[in-house]
Write an enzyme that holds these catalytic residues in place. Structure first.
Site, PDB file in Angstrom:
ATOM      1  N   GLY A   1      49.208  19.415  42.611  1.00  0.00           N
ATOM      2  CA  GLY A   1      48.410  20.502  42.059  1.00  0.00           C
ATOM      3  C   GLY A   1      46.952  20.190  41.862  1.00  0.00           C
ATOM      4  O   GLY A   1      46.233  20.975  41.246  1.00  0.00           O
ATOM      5  N   LYS A   2      46.473  19.063  42.363  1.00  0.00           N
ATOM      6  CA  LYS A   2      45.115  18.635  42.056  1.00  0.00           C
ATOM      7  C   LYS A   2      44.093  19.108  43.095  1.00  0.00           C
ATOM      8  O   LYS A   2      44.438  19.703  44.110  1.00  0.00           O
ATOM      9  CB  LYS A   2      45.070  17.113  41.914  1.00  0.00           C
ATOM     10  CG  LYS A   2      45.894  16.592  40.741  1.00  0.00           C
ATOM     11  CD  LYS A   2      45.446  17.201  39.424  1.00  0.00           C
ATOM     12  CE  LYS A   2      46.073  16.543  38.207  1.00  0.00           C
ATOM     13  NZ  LYS A   2      47.520  16.760  38.081  1.00  0.00           N
TER      14      LYS A   2
END
Length: 387
Positions: A187-188
């Site tokens: 999710g980065k």
């Protein structure tokens, strides 16, 4: 944190090149005759360091591992205290606990990062380090934190897992502290599925990290890896060549991602219009703008907005949907078993709670359309102006 939005042919080509150019060698060391001179983990570390302005970077298996390794590198041990903040992903606490140290948790301010007055009040003769966390794309008040750290002779490790590509006072995040840790999980800002980086300008910290993540190997020049020695016991936090190749392709997209975030953040704010308050920023220009956080007048208004968004099937981000894993009072698995918190944790962090319960976080993505922005803007106006 939209690196996943841009996964495409570049990442695929980078991974396939391992098979085509290096006979499928995934291990970051050795197999010199087969890999044809390509060491993709090392290449990624060097590219990351150059891109962000660090002298040294050490790849690790996750941001969580990076925090643990960085704490080990500065000598954190059982009995030490490490100060961090009440709003952070649980990994920050896990790393401190894995060192045997005590996490001392302080309130946040309206930036949702460390309250520096609370930091000063929490320092004892057992304090050895501070971990400020740059939450949801916005930096902590680093100048003040470093002043406090210097005054008391403390190390500072920045948890920058959620601000890759950001800056503070026109300098890259991490330029002031002893070490900075990034995450590359799914999710980065950029991703390779799982992974992380410890970045530093301190040769001693880097050398420790390099050895610790590979069982303590010292990497003597010209000596086969199996014959070198170790100064201490380490662990295995090595990144693979495939992850490094994938992450290298994503790194090429970092500027585009951050610039697009900023463009979409500005556009969404314009659509929402005046009369809305947002979380405070210690450096608006340096934020990566992947999250728009509304700081509403009261909890009732925040709950109303959450309800409107749910009706429209519009997502929030962390606040409130993942607050159980990011806000200390919501973590009984940690609090109930810890000797300094188990008896009165429900009485702590009142200031933080009063801030967090008034916040609603909206995701900003690279491919965010005007239609989606309009729906978010309509929901915000409806919730705020409804009587």
């Amino acid at each position: 944190m939209p690196g996943w939005e841009l996964i495409g042919e570049e990442e695929k080509k980078a991974v396939l090149d391992i098979f085509e150019a290096s006979n499928g060698i995934m291990f970051e060391h050795g197999f010199d005759a087969l890999r044809n001179g390509r060491f993709r983990v090392r290449e990624f570390e060097q590219a990351f360091a150059k891109k962000l302005g660090y002298r040294y970077c050490q790849a690790v298996t996750s941001g969580t591992a990076g925090l643990l390794v960085a704490l080990k590198a500065i000598g954190i041990k059982p009995g030490d205290e490490v100060i961090t903040q009440s709003f952070t992903f649980i990994a920050t606490l896990e790393a401190i606990i894995e060192c045997g140290a005590t996490p001392v948790i302080v309130d946040i301010d309206e930036s949702l990062t460390m309250d520096t007055d609370a930091l000063k009040a929490a320092i004892t003769d057992k304090t050895k380090a501070i971990i400020p966390v740059h939450m949801l794309g916005s930096s902590a008040r680093m100048e003040n934190i470093m002043e406090i750290a210097h005054e008391h002779g403390l190390y500072v490790i920045e948890d920058a897992c959620e601000i890759l590509g950001g800056s503070y006072k026109s300098k890259p995040i991490g330029c002031l502290s002893h070490a900075t840790v990034y995450s590359l999980d799914g999710g980065k800002t950029i991703t390779c599925g799982e992974g992380g980086m410890v970045a530093t300008n301190d040769l001693n910290i880097y050398t420790f990290c390099k050895e610790y993540v590979d069982h303590g190997h010292q990497f003597y020049p010209g000596l086969p890896k199996g014959r070198d020695k170790a100064r201490f016991t380490g662990f295995n936090y090595r990144l693979t060549e495939m992850q490094a190749a994938y992450a290298s392709a994503q790194l090429e997209k970092l500027d585009y991602i951050v610039n697009k975030n900023r463009e979409n953040m500005k556009k969404l704010k314009e659509k929402i219009g005046l009369g809305v308050r947002y979380r405070y920023s210690h450096d608006v220009v340096g934020d990566i703008d992947d999250t728009l956080i509304l700081l509403l007048d009261n909890k009732q208004t925040a709950d109303r907005l959450i309800s409107v968004l749910a009706e429209e099937k519009m997502a929030t981000k962390i606040l409130p949907d993942a607050a159980d894993w990011h806000f200390i009072p919501n973590m009984p698995q940690f609090l109930n078993g810890h000797p300094i918190y188990k008896n009165d944790h429900w009485m702590r962090w009142k200031k933080s709670k009063q801030i967090v319960e008034r916040c609603v976080a909206l995701p900003i993505t690279v491919k965010m359309t005007d239609e989606v922005m309009d729906k978010y803007a309509d929901a915000v106006r409806k919730a705020i102006h409804e009587k």
